[in-house]
Design an enzyme around this catalytic site. Structure first.
Site, PDB file in Angstrom:
ATOM      1  N   ASP A 193      -1.897  15.919  12.642  1.00  0.00           N
ATOM      2  CA  ASP A 193      -2.505  14.628  12.613  1.00  0.00           C
ATOM      3  C   ASP A 193      -4.125  14.154  12.320  1.00  0.00           C
ATOM      4  OD1 ASP A 193      -2.526  11.186  12.849  1.00  0.00           O
ATOM      5  OD2 ASP A 193      -3.180  11.040  14.262  1.00  0.00           O
ATOM      6  N   CYS A 216      12.564  -2.411   5.385  1.00  0.00           N
ATOM      7  CA  CYS A 216      11.445  -2.220   5.652  1.00  0.00           C
ATOM      8  C   CYS A 216      10.444  -3.262   5.097  1.00  0.00           C
ATOM      9  CB  CYS A 216      10.941  -0.530   5.792  1.00  0.00           C
ATOM     10  SG  CYS A 216      11.109  -0.192   4.286  1.00  0.00           S
TER      11      CYS A 216
HETATM   12  C1  B12 Z   1      -3.411   7.800   7.868  1.00  0.00           C
HETATM   13  C2  B12 Z   1      -2.985   7.710   8.449  1.00  0.00           C
HETATM   14  C3  B12 Z   1      -2.061   5.803   9.015  1.00  0.00           C
HETATM   15  C4  B12 Z   1      -2.160   4.759   8.451  1.00  0.00           C
HETATM   16  C5  B12 Z   1      -1.963   4.959   6.884  1.00  0.00           C
HETATM   17  C6  B12 Z   1      -0.684   5.075   6.952  1.00  0.00           C
HETATM   18  C7  B12 Z   1      -0.213   5.367   5.282  1.00  0.00           C
HETATM   19  N1  B12 Z   1       1.136   5.351   5.139  1.00  0.00           N
HETATM   20  O1  B12 Z   1      -1.109   5.046   4.700  1.00  0.00           O
HETATM   21  C8  B12 Z   1      -2.250   4.270   9.226  1.00  0.00           C
HETATM   22  C9  B12 Z   1      -3.336   4.022   9.880  1.00  0.00           C
HETATM   23  C10 B12 Z   1      -1.546   2.366   8.772  1.00  0.00           C
HETATM   24  C11 B12 Z   1      -0.903   4.643   9.711  1.00  0.00           C
HETATM   25  C12 B12 Z   1       0.333   3.917  10.586  1.00  0.00           C
HETATM   26  C13 B12 Z   1       1.033   4.857  11.108  1.00  0.00           C
HETATM   27  N2  B12 Z   1       1.197   6.241  11.605  1.00  0.00           N
HETATM   28 CO1  B12 Z   1      -0.383   7.525  10.273  1.00  0.00          CO
HETATM   29  N3  B12 Z   1      -0.780   8.530   9.285  1.00  0.00           N
HETATM   30  C14 B12 Z   1      -2.162   8.539   8.510  1.00  0.00           C
HETATM   31  C15 B12 Z   1      -2.311   9.836   8.714  1.00  0.00           C
HETATM   32  C16 B12 Z   1      -3.289  10.148   9.517  1.00  0.00           C
HETATM   33  C17 B12 Z   1      -2.482  10.416   7.182  1.00  0.00           C
HETATM   34  C18 B12 Z   1      -1.573   9.592   6.089  1.00  0.00           C
HETATM   35  C19 B12 Z   1      -1.709   9.959   4.456  1.00  0.00           C
HETATM   36  O2  B12 Z   1      -2.990   9.545   4.330  1.00  0.00           O
HETATM   37  N4  B12 Z   1      -0.772  10.455   4.149  1.00  0.00           N
HETATM   38  C20 B12 Z   1      -1.281  11.329   2.884  1.00  0.00           C
HETATM   39  C21 B12 Z   1      -0.456  10.382   1.262  1.00  0.00           C
HETATM   40  C22 B12 Z   1      -2.245  11.283   0.918  1.00  0.00           C
HETATM   41  O3  B12 Z   1      -0.190   9.972   1.684  1.00  0.00           O
HETATM   42  P1  B12 Z   1       0.202   9.292   0.010  1.00  0.00           P
HETATM   43  O4  B12 Z   1      -0.268   9.302  -1.098  1.00  0.00           O
HETATM   44  O5  B12 Z   1       0.341   7.292   0.401  1.00  0.00           O
HETATM   45  O6  B12 Z   1       1.712   9.797   0.428  1.00  0.00           O
HETATM   46  C23 B12 Z   1       3.183   9.054   0.596  1.00  0.00           C
HETATM   47  C24 B12 Z   1       3.742   8.796  -0.910  1.00  0.00           C
HETATM   48  O7  B12 Z   1       3.443   8.855  -2.092  1.00  0.00           O
HETATM   49  C25 B12 Z   1       4.965   8.956  -0.568  1.00  0.00           C
HETATM   50  N5  B12 Z   1       5.129   9.767  -1.885  1.00  0.00           N
HETATM   51  C26 B12 Z   1       4.688  10.753  -2.334  1.00  0.00           C
HETATM   52  N6  B12 Z   1       5.596  11.413  -2.735  1.00  0.00           N
HETATM   53  C27 B12 Z   1       6.983  10.924  -3.160  1.00  0.00           C
HETATM   54  C28 B12 Z   1       8.608  11.250  -3.563  1.00  0.00           C
HETATM   55  C29 B12 Z   1       9.231  10.881  -2.776  1.00  0.00           C
HETATM   56  C30 B12 Z   1      10.748  10.968  -3.248  1.00  0.00           C
HETATM   57  C31 B12 Z   1       9.237   9.487  -2.335  1.00  0.00           C
HETATM   58  C32 B12 Z   1      10.378   8.901  -1.696  1.00  0.00           C
HETATM   59  C33 B12 Z   1       7.915   8.847  -1.567  1.00  0.00           C
HETATM   60  C34 B12 Z   1       6.826  10.063  -1.808  1.00  0.00           C
HETATM   61  O8  B12 Z   1       5.239   9.908   0.507  1.00  0.00           O
HETATM   62  C35 B12 Z   1       4.235  10.280   1.018  1.00  0.00           C
HETATM   63  C36 B12 Z   1       3.697  10.667   2.434  1.00  0.00           C
HETATM   64  O9  B12 Z   1       4.302   9.663   3.151  1.00  0.00           O
HETATM   65  C37 B12 Z   1      -0.997  10.666   8.942  1.00  0.00           C
HETATM   66  C38 B12 Z   1      -0.400  12.197   8.739  1.00  0.00           C
HETATM   67  C39 B12 Z   1      -0.875  13.302   8.038  1.00  0.00           C
HETATM   68  N7  B12 Z   1      -1.926  13.852   8.870  1.00  0.00           N
HETATM   69  O10 B12 Z   1      -0.564  12.804   7.175  1.00  0.00           O
HETATM   70  C40 B12 Z   1      -0.514   9.840  10.120  1.00  0.00           C
HETATM   71  C41 B12 Z   1       1.534   9.369  10.262  1.00  0.00           C
HETATM   72  C42 B12 Z   1       1.627   9.933   8.613  1.00  0.00           C
HETATM   73  N8  B12 Z   1       1.689   8.638  10.670  1.00  0.00           N
HETATM   74  C43 B12 Z   1       2.214   8.610  11.832  1.00  0.00           C
HETATM   75  C44 B12 Z   1       2.338   7.622  13.236  1.00  0.00           C
HETATM   76  C45 B12 Z   1       3.778   7.443  13.420  1.00  0.00           C
HETATM   77  C46 B12 Z   1       2.364   6.308  12.299  1.00  0.00           C
HETATM   78  C47 B12 Z   1       3.086   5.093  13.299  1.00  0.00           C
HETATM   79  C48 B12 Z   1       4.268   4.769  13.010  1.00  0.00           C
HETATM   80  C49 B12 Z   1       2.253   4.434  13.751  1.00  0.00           C
HETATM   81  C50 B12 Z   1       2.183   3.382  14.566  1.00  0.00           C
HETATM   82  N9  B12 Z   1       3.803   2.411  15.316  1.00  0.00           N
HETATM   83  O11 B12 Z   1       1.989   1.843  14.798  1.00  0.00           O
HETATM   84  C51 B12 Z   1       2.307   3.932  11.705  1.00  0.00           C
HETATM   85  C52 B12 Z   1       3.132   3.853  10.162  1.00  0.00           C
HETATM   86  C53 B12 Z   1       2.720   3.119   9.483  1.00  0.00           C
HETATM   87  C54 B12 Z   1       3.983   3.352   7.999  1.00  0.00           C
HETATM   88  N10 B12 Z   1       4.740   2.682   7.873  1.00  0.00           N
HETATM   89  O12 B12 Z   1       3.024   3.959   7.083  1.00  0.00           O
HETATM   90  C55 B12 Z   1       3.439  10.091  11.948  1.00  0.00           C
HETATM   91  C56 B12 Z   1       4.326   9.898  10.870  1.00  0.00           C
HETATM   92  C57 B12 Z   1       5.274  10.216  11.846  1.00  0.00           C
HETATM   93  C58 B12 Z   1       6.992  10.114  10.760  1.00  0.00           C
HETATM   94  N11 B12 Z   1       8.587  10.386  11.249  1.00  0.00           N
HETATM   95  O13 B12 Z   1       6.442   9.940   9.275  1.00  0.00           O
HETATM   96  C59 B12 Z   1       2.123  10.745  11.150  1.00  0.00           C
HETATM   97  C60 B12 Z   1       2.356  11.968  10.494  1.00  0.00           C
HETATM   98  C61 B12 Z   1       0.941  11.390  12.669  1.00  0.00           C
HETATM   99  C62 B12 Z   1       1.565  12.481  13.421  1.00  0.00           C
HETATM  100  N12 B12 Z   1       1.613  13.937  12.990  1.00  0.00           N
HETATM  101  O14 B12 Z   1       2.862  12.229  13.462  1.00  0.00           O
HETATM  102  N13 B12 Z   1      -1.374   6.027   9.986  1.00  0.00           N
END
Ligand code: B12
Length: 262
Positions: free
Chosen positions: A97, A157
């Site tokens: 995380d 969703c």
């Molecule tokens: C900041 C954060 C949050 C923030 C922002 C979430 C967001 N989605 O941006 C908030 C507070 C809202 C949040 C909420 C939640 N979070 Co959170 N969060 C994080 C954290 C710390 C960083 C996320 C981040 O910034 N990622 C990096 C950026 C660069 O991602 P991105 O650019 O958005 O990239 C995404 C898209 O571009 C897409 N993508 C990119 N390339 C491609 C290609 C294809 C083919 C596809 C389809 C998609 C795709 O997928 C990428 C990954 O998601 C992570 C832990 C970590 N270190 O990763 C946990 C994490 C993602 N969270 C987690 C959880 C459990 C939650 C919640 C479910 C908690 C809850 N029940 O309330 C919610 C879910 C909300 C949601 N739908 O996202 C878990 C997810 C587990 C899982 N099964 O995925 C993580 C991994 C923490 C953990 N160690 O378990 N979270």
């Protein structure tokens, strides 16, 4: 190696570090990355409990067990200790995380699951109800997955999200109810309404609950999660050790008060 990893998490896979090095998240923990990191051992820790645990719950499912951070750290730390002993010439650092690793992306590349439109990792066995953690190492290990893969994009969703936060597989953090429940200070009337209507004072599960790929998700066998479950946050005196304790009493009290106002 396999035995150590199997003992640590029910699902794991390898993501070459080169695949995520351009997508690292800026955070304090970044300084702990081994300089010559070559592989990321991604692990998924399922947390879904039996339905009865969620009856009358007012917190999201991930926060029903005790705070997952120390639980996952303990498992990762034990694995790292054994790996350091077995491979004394290599470096191993663990994260969960609070990690520079974009965990969803890395777990997908490691072949543990696909990325949902809700931006979460969805595994075949446990759905998206998994926590992610990882060990970054200088060891060169063969990748276990392939391309980034997406979900079936059914749109449920996106439609169900109370804040309309989901757009093209990206989350608009400011609109995500999970984020709003963590936000400090005064909330807008719209944000307050979202918390009241959700019945949830911490986090949000809506985008996961409606996901067809989560139907029939297997329950966790991790005893540390099963034995520490508490379904409700009633008052600020009982938040120690829970997933929301880090946010502090003020925000939790505000959210509880919002529910009670109804
Ligand atoms: C900041 C954060 C949050 C923030 C922002 C979430 C967001 N989605 O941006 C908030 C507070 C809202 C949040 C909420 C939640 N979070 Co959170 N969060 C994080 C954290 C710390 C960083 C996320 C981040 O910034 N990622 C990096 C950026 C660069 O991602 P991105 O650019 O958005 O990239 C995404 C898209 O571009 C897409 N993508 C990119 N390339 C491609 C290609 C294809 C083919 C596809 C389809 C998609 C795709 O997928 C990428 C990954 O998601 C992570 C832990 C970590 N270190 O990763 C946990 C994490 C993602 N969270 C987690 C959880 C459990 C939650 C919640 C479910 C908690 C809850 N029940 O309330 C919610 C879910 C909300 C949601 N739908 O996202 C878990 C997810 C587990 C899982 N099964 O995925 C993580 C991994 C923490 C953990 N160690 O378990 N979270």
């Amino acid at each position: 190696m396999k035995k150590i990893l199997d003992e640590t998490a029910p699902l794991w896979g390898i993501c070459p570090f080169s695949e995520i090095k351009d997508n690292l998240i800026d955070c304090r923990a970044k300084s702990r990355l081994p300089l010559n990191a070559r592989s990321v051992i991604m692990m998924a820790f399922p947390y879904l409990l039996d339905d009865e645990y969620y009856k009358d719950s007012n917190i999201s499912k991930y926060s029903v067990p005790a705070d997952y951070h120390p639980i996952v750290y303990a498992r990762l730390s034990a694995a790292v200790e054994k790996l350091r002993e077995k491979y004394p010439g290599d470096e191993f650092e663990f994260f969960a995380d609070n990690s520079p690793v974009p965990e969803v992306r890395a777990a997908c590349i490691a072949g543990i699951g696909t990325i949902g439109s809700n931006s979460l990792l969805i595994t075949e066995k446990y759905g998206s109800f998994v926590f992610l953690g990882e060990i970054v190492t200088t060891l060169v290990l063969a990748g276990t997955g392939g391309e980034l893969t997406g979900c079936i994009h059914c749109g449920r969703c996106t439609e169900a999200c109370p804040g309309n936060a989901i757009r093209d597989g990206k989350i608009d953090k400011e609109k995500c109810l999970s984020y709003i429940t963590q936000k400090k200070g005064e909330l807008t009337e719209e944000e307050k309404k979202m918390i009241r209507e959700s019945g949830c004072i911490w986090g949000c599960d809506i985008c996961q609950n409606v996901c067809p790929l989560n139907k029939g998700a297997s329950k966790t066998a991790i005893t540390e999660f099963r034995e520490t479950a508490v379904a409700r946050a009633e008052d600020v005196n009982s938040i120690e050790g829970r997933a929301f304790a880090w946010r502090g009493e003020k925000v939790i009290k505000r959210n509880i008060d919002l529910q009670e106002e109804q």
